[in-house]
Every structure is written in C-alpha cells, then in structure tokens.
Design a protein around this motif. Structure first.
Motif, PDB file in Angstrom:
ATOM      1  N   ILE A   3       0.858  -1.173   0.000  1.00  0.00           N
ATOM      2  CA  ILE A   3       0.000   0.000   0.000  1.00  0.00           C
ATOM      3  C   ILE A   3       0.896   1.225   0.000  1.00  0.00           C
ATOM      4  CG2 ILE A   3      -1.787   1.287   1.214  1.00  0.00           C
ATOM      5  CD1 ILE A   3      -2.732  -1.408   0.112  1.00  0.00           C
ATOM      6  N   VAL A   4       0.838   2.002  -1.066  1.00  0.00           N
ATOM      7  CA  VAL A   4       1.617   3.239  -1.178  1.00  0.00           C
ATOM      8  C   VAL A   4       0.668   4.403  -0.961  1.00  0.00           C
ATOM      9  CG1 VAL A   4       3.143   4.617  -2.628  1.00  0.00           C
ATOM     10  CG2 VAL A   4       3.141   2.123  -2.850  1.00  0.00           C
ATOM     11  N   LYS A   5       1.041   5.323  -0.049  1.00  0.00           N
ATOM     12  CA  LYS A   5       0.173   6.445   0.297  1.00  0.00           C
ATOM     13  C   LYS A   5       0.931   7.758   0.114  1.00  0.00           C
ATOM     14  CE  LYS A   5      -0.298   4.839   4.426  1.00  0.00           C
ATOM     15  NZ  LYS A   5      -0.707   4.683   5.853  1.00  0.00           N
ATOM     16  N   TYR A   6       0.282   8.699  -0.539  1.00  0.00           N
ATOM     17  CA  TYR A   6       0.864  10.031  -0.680  1.00  0.00           C
ATOM     18  C   TYR A   6      -0.113  11.046  -0.100  1.00  0.00           C
ATOM     19  CZ  TYR A   6       2.982  14.220  -2.614  1.00  0.00           C
ATOM     20  OH  TYR A   6       3.566  15.460  -2.740  1.00  0.00           O
ATOM     21  N   PHE A   7       0.317  11.705   0.972  1.00  0.00           N
ATOM     22  CA  PHE A   7      -0.466  12.755   1.611  1.00  0.00           C
ATOM     23  C   PHE A   7       0.044  14.101   1.097  1.00  0.00           C
ATOM     24  CE2 PHE A   7      -0.152   9.096   4.335  1.00  0.00           C
ATOM     25  CZ  PHE A   7      -1.426   8.911   4.830  1.00  0.00           C
ATOM     26  N   PHE A   8      -0.864  14.978   0.722  1.00  0.00           N
ATOM     27  CA  PHE A   8      -0.426  16.248   0.141  1.00  0.00           C
ATOM     28  C   PHE A   8      -1.059  17.423   0.868  1.00  0.00           C
ATOM     29  CE2 PHE A   8      -4.305  15.131  -2.090  1.00  0.00           C
ATOM     30  CZ  PHE A   8      -4.994  16.328  -2.164  1.00  0.00           C
ATOM     31  N   GLU A   9      -0.348  18.533   0.818  1.00  0.00           N
ATOM     32  CA  GLU A   9      -0.917  19.802   1.251  1.00  0.00           C
ATOM     33  C   GLU A   9      -0.384  20.890   0.338  1.00  0.00           C
ATOM     34  OE1 GLU A   9      -2.375  22.073   5.149  1.00  0.00           O
ATOM     35  OE2 GLU A   9      -0.663  20.743   5.352  1.00  0.00           O
ATOM     36  N   GLU A  10      -1.262  21.463  -0.422  1.00  0.00           N
ATOM     37  CA  GLU A  10      -0.896  22.477  -1.411  1.00  0.00           C
ATOM     38  C   GLU A  10      -1.969  23.558  -1.448  1.00  0.00           C
ATOM     39  OE1 GLU A  10      -0.150  20.529  -5.157  1.00  0.00           O
ATOM     40  OE2 GLU A  10       1.559  19.452  -4.371  1.00  0.00           O
ATOM     41  N   PRO A  11      -1.651  24.742  -0.908  1.00  0.00           N
ATOM     42  CA  PRO A  11      -0.390  25.146  -0.265  1.00  0.00           C
ATOM     43  C   PRO A  11      -0.319  24.697   1.190  1.00  0.00           C
ATOM     44  CG  PRO A  11      -1.916  26.970  -0.265  1.00  0.00           C
ATOM     45  CD  PRO A  11      -2.594  25.865  -1.018  1.00  0.00           C
ATOM     46  N   LEU A  13      -0.333  25.055   5.031  1.00  0.00           N
ATOM     47  CA  LEU A  13      -0.962  25.974   5.962  1.00  0.00           C
ATOM     48  C   LEU A  13      -0.964  25.466   7.399  1.00  0.00           C
ATOM     49  CD1 LEU A  13      -4.131  26.949   3.877  1.00  0.00           C
ATOM     50  CD2 LEU A  13      -2.107  28.343   4.250  1.00  0.00           C
ATOM     51  N   VAL A  14      -0.643  24.184   7.615  1.00  0.00           N
ATOM     52  CA  VAL A  14      -0.960  23.601   8.924  1.00  0.00           C
ATOM     53  C   VAL A  14       0.239  22.978   9.592  1.00  0.00           C
ATOM     54  CG1 VAL A  14      -3.335  23.192   8.249  1.00  0.00           C
ATOM     55  CG2 VAL A  14      -1.634  21.413   7.906  1.00  0.00           C
ATOM     56  N   GLU A  15      -0.033  22.268  10.681  1.00  0.00           N
ATOM     57  CA  GLU A  15       0.965  21.607  11.497  1.00  0.00           C
ATOM     58  C   GLU A  15       1.281  20.223  10.946  1.00  0.00           C
ATOM     59  OE1 GLU A  15      -2.323  20.166  14.691  1.00  0.00           O
ATOM     60  OE2 GLU A  15      -1.967  22.226  14.148  1.00  0.00           O
ATOM     61  N   PRO A  16       2.304  19.527  11.497  1.00  0.00           N
ATOM     62  CA  PRO A  16       2.585  18.175  11.058  1.00  0.00           C
ATOM     63  C   PRO A  16       1.382  17.255  11.237  1.00  0.00           C
ATOM     64  CG  PRO A  16       4.372  19.031  12.405  1.00  0.00           C
ATOM     65  CD  PRO A  16       3.244  20.017  12.495  1.00  0.00           C
ATOM     66  N   VAL A  17       1.339  16.152  10.476  1.00  0.00           N
ATOM     67  CA  VAL A  17       0.237  15.207  10.556  1.00  0.00           C
ATOM     68  C   VAL A  17       0.067  14.689  11.980  1.00  0.00           C
ATOM     69  CG1 VAL A  17      -0.596  12.961   9.797  1.00  0.00           C
ATOM     70  CG2 VAL A  17       0.461  14.505   8.165  1.00  0.00           C
ATOM     71  N   LEU A 190      -4.291  11.320  -0.777  1.00  0.00           N
ATOM     72  CA  LEU A 190      -5.284  11.974   0.063  1.00  0.00           C
ATOM     73  C   LEU A 190      -4.694  13.215   0.718  1.00  0.00           C
ATOM     74  CD1 LEU A 190      -5.649  10.066   3.442  1.00  0.00           C
ATOM     75  CD2 LEU A 190      -4.098   9.260   1.658  1.00  0.00           C
ATOM     76  N   PRO A 191      -5.542  14.157   1.108  1.00  0.00           N
ATOM     77  CA  PRO A 191      -5.052  15.404   1.707  1.00  0.00           C
ATOM     78  C   PRO A 191      -4.650  15.209   3.165  1.00  0.00           C
ATOM     79  CG  PRO A 191      -7.437  15.448   1.522  1.00  0.00           C
ATOM     80  CD  PRO A 191      -6.986  14.194   0.850  1.00  0.00           C
ATOM     81  N   TYR A 192      -3.621  15.952   3.571  1.00  0.00           N
ATOM     82  CA  TYR A 192      -3.174  15.928   4.961  1.00  0.00           C
ATOM     83  C   TYR A 192      -4.317  16.176   5.931  1.00  0.00           C
ATOM     84  CZ  TYR A 192       1.975  15.944   4.990  1.00  0.00           C
ATOM     85  OH  TYR A 192       3.298  15.604   4.920  1.00  0.00           O
ATOM     86  N   GLN A 193      -5.144  17.164   5.624  1.00  0.00           N
ATOM     87  CA  GLN A 193      -6.162  17.578   6.578  1.00  0.00           C
ATOM     88  C   GLN A 193      -7.136  16.466   6.913  1.00  0.00           C
ATOM     89  OE1 GLN A 193      -6.514  20.218   8.336  1.00  0.00           O
ATOM     90  NE2 GLN A 193      -5.006  21.615   7.481  1.00  0.00           N
ATOM     91  N   LYS A 194      -7.247  15.474   6.047  1.00  0.00           N
ATOM     92  CA  LYS A 194      -8.158  14.360   6.287  1.00  0.00           C
ATOM     93  C   LYS A 194      -7.471  13.187   6.980  1.00  0.00           C
ATOM     94  CE  LYS A 194     -11.720  16.238   4.208  1.00  0.00           C
ATOM     95  NZ  LYS A 194     -12.971  16.566   4.937  1.00  0.00           N
TER      96      LYS A 194
END
Length: 218
Positions: A3-11, A13-17, A190-194
């Motif tokens: 299972i390969v997962k890529y979490f993104f945040e663009e731009p 704005l927030v703290e570490p996961v 998936l997005p970091y925020q989620k």
C-alpha cells in the motif's frame, strides 16, 4: 500487497500530521513547530510518502516489497542531475542510482535535495543538523531557490519521506504513481487535513473495502 500512500498539502498551511504529544513512530525526535510557523506563505507545498507491506505487516515506505520501483519512478520524475545529500558524514552529490538507493535505505538522518541549480550546501547542512524550529531560514533559502527537499522520517518499521517544494508536487506524484501497474501494489492519494488521526493515517489496516470520498485510488 504493498500500500503506497501520498499525503499532500498544497499550499502548506498547517501543522505536522502527527501532534507533538503523540508517541507515534512517525514523529521526528526533538521539538517541532506547526508548519504555519515554519512556512508562513502559500508559496510552499509539501507531501508525505508512506507505505505498508500488508503481507508482512511492516509499516514504512522502506518496508515496501516494491520500494525500489516506486523510488525509481519518482526520482526519474524530478530533476536528475542535481541531487545532493546531507547525511551524518556531510554533504555530497549523488547520481540518480545512488538517490534511489538512499530512498530505499536512508543513510543516518538523511536529507536530499534537487533543483535547477545545486542546493546551497550550507543551507542543506543546517536544515539536516538542527530541529526545524532552528532551521526555518535555511529551509526557506532552499525552497526559494526552487529546490525539492526530501526528509527521511521515522516509521514503525523503517522510514517514510516528507517532501517540501516551492511548486506544487501533487500532480507529478499522482502521474508517477498512477503509471505504476504492479499487480501486488495499490496506490492512494489523500489530503493531509483528512489524515489527522492514527486511524485515518493507517486507513489501509481497516478501510480498504470501503474508502471515504477524500481518498483517491490511482
């Protein structure tokens, strides 16, 4: 199955996961700042590359059975002739093959960078040596020179990689991961925020048969 997962945040704005109070293995040792204090502008972008080998139960990008295939595809998608590494022994230039090997088996507290020009060695060494709260100016120097900066991050059974850049990364990574068609590998974005809880970060452990809408399988 990988299972390969890529979490993104663009731009950015927030703290570490993972919060500083968490004992999760992904947290770097030492003090950490929220990323809104690290990068106070919408001009920066970040990603986090993680993985789980479901066959062995091992967690971490470097634990993947197909880690080399993924690393090779990503390295070939980024500028290939300007890779520089800071590891415990200092700063040196790397060939693409050496970068792939580093992604699979990081050397010490490895930090990698590449871009249109060689990354500033002093800034790279500063970023690698100190806690992020003490190296913000150096990281901005690298990013403002259009460098892609890759940090080794501790995982439960090896290492993950976090990526920082002054330009969006998601589209490139999605294209690269989406082109991989290995029969024993599934790729997700998936997005970091989620992914702000352990259960959401490790969704592959319990949720693969019914994915929420914010997770995209490539």
């Amino acid at each position: 199955m990988d299972i390969v997962k890529y979490f993104f945040e663009e731009p950015v704005l927030v703290e570490p996961v993972t919060p500083d109070t968490s004992a999760d293995a992904r947290r770097r040792e030492g003090p950490q700042l929220p990323l809104d204090a690290l990068l106070r502008t919408s001009d920066y972008h970040r990603g986090y590359l993680a993985g789980t080998n479901l066959s062995t139960g091992r967690v971490g990008f470097t634990a993947l059975q197909n880690a080399e295939e993924v690393a090779r595809a990503l390295v070939e998608a980024f500028p290939k002739d300007r890779w520089t590494r800071w590891a415990d022994e200092g700063v040196d230039a790397l060939s693409p093959e050496a970068v792939i090997a580093e992604w699979m088996a990081p050397t010490g507290s490895a930090v990698l960078a590449t871009g249109p020009t060689p990354p500033a060695p002093e800034a790279l060494a500063t970023v690698a040596r100190g806690p992020r709260r003490d190296t913000l100016a150096a990281l901005r120097t690298l990013l403002d020179d259009d460098a892609l900066v890759c940090f080794r991050e501790p995982a439960h059974d090896g290492s993950d990689w976090s990526l920082f850049a002054a330009h969006p990364l998601r589209a490139t990574v999605v294209d690269v991961l989406g082109a991989l068609t290995h029969p024993t590998m599934r790729q997700f974005v998936l997005p970091y925020q989620k992914a702000r809880s352990e259960s959401k970060f490790y969704f592959e452990q319990w949720q693969l048969t019914s994915l929420p809408t914010y997770i995209t399988e490539l």
